[in-house]
Design a protein around this motif. Sequence first.
Motif, PDB file in Angstrom:
ATOM      1  N   GLY A 230      27.270 -20.535  11.052  1.00  0.00           N
ATOM      2  CA  GLY A 230      28.140 -21.464  11.754  1.00  0.00           C
ATOM      3  C   GLY A 230      27.834 -21.622  13.227  1.00  0.00           C
ATOM      4  O   GLY A 230      26.899 -21.008  13.768  1.00  0.00           O
ATOM      5  N   PRO A 231      28.652 -22.411  13.937  1.00  0.00           N
ATOM      6  CA  PRO A 231      28.368 -22.774  15.330  1.00  0.00           C
ATOM      7  C   PRO A 231      28.424 -21.611  16.307  1.00  0.00           C
ATOM      8  O   PRO A 231      27.881 -21.710  17.408  1.00  0.00           O
ATOM      9  N   ASP A 232      29.072 -20.508  15.941  1.00  0.00           N
ATOM     10  CA  ASP A 232      29.188 -19.364  16.841  1.00  0.00           C
ATOM     11  C   ASP A 232      28.250 -18.213  16.476  1.00  0.00           C
ATOM     12  O   ASP A 232      28.368 -17.119  17.022  1.00  0.00           O
ATOM     13  N   ALA A 233      27.313 -18.467  15.562  1.00  0.00           N
ATOM     14  CA  ALA A 233      26.465 -17.397  15.051  1.00  0.00           C
ATOM     15  C   ALA A 233      25.610 -16.740  16.134  1.00  0.00           C
ATOM     16  O   ALA A 233      25.354 -15.537  16.093  1.00  0.00           O
ATOM     17  N   LEU A 234      25.148 -17.512  17.103  1.00  0.00           N
ATOM     18  CA  LEU A 234      24.309 -16.962  18.166  1.00  0.00           C
ATOM     19  C   LEU A 234      25.129 -16.367  19.307  1.00  0.00           C
ATOM     20  O   LEU A 234      24.563 -15.804  20.254  1.00  0.00           O
TER      21      LEU A 234
END
Length: 259
Positions: A230-234
């Motif tokens: 998802g968008p917060d994985a990094l």
Amino acid sequence: MSIDVCFIFGAGEYYGGEPQIPAEAYVIAADGGIDHAESFGVVPDAVIGDFDSAADDFAEYSRYPNVMRLPSEKDDTDMFAAVKLGWSKGVRRFHILGGLGGRLDHTLANMQMLAQISRHGGIGFLHGDGTVATAVTDATLSFPAWGPEPGDGRMISVFAHSDVARHVSIRGLKYEVDDATLRNTRALGVSNEFRDGDAASVSVGDGTLAVVYPAAAPTPQWRTDRPEEGPDALGVINTHVSSLLATRDRPADGGSDER
């Protein structure tokens, strides 16, 4: 509308030539990369960095609608912050310009960044002096067949980036292996070669590979077995001074440190 690909302008070497940016790409300038983008007449969708390597004062970038200034004493590089920004927009394919050559430490940091992207289900490409570098995790790169190139223009090298890379298969190149194990302490896959007229592939079933190939090669197809995260994985973009520095600089009495 989802964004399929992101181009990031970094502050490193460009080696001549004008980058070809697809109209649908999301474009980010990382710190001094804004100077390179402007030199090519490219207007970025976002500008991010601590601006220690940019030519102009930060105030000059107020003409851009999406500018994020970061502290210089942070945990991530400006380039990785740019990748995080693109990732948050839904991008999973990154082309990074100005990220190879110049400072060796920045090149190494960018290679580690490619591995990080790949482990979360994306892919990044670093473009340099006639060279492209990428990293794949539990994935396959497939190159279409292409014609002869003079000199060293057909060299491709494959390295284990993770401690161990298992189930590595290399097909269609001068040296082929099937279900091999590579380790990051031995450069066993250096200086392989594309064969004239043959499609080629590099795959790894368990682990991360770094792959370096000529820019003249046709763009490879990429397939990964890892789920797209998802968008917060990094992680979030570091917008504050590193907590390690804050701990070091905190007064012994635990009070505030106004300076």
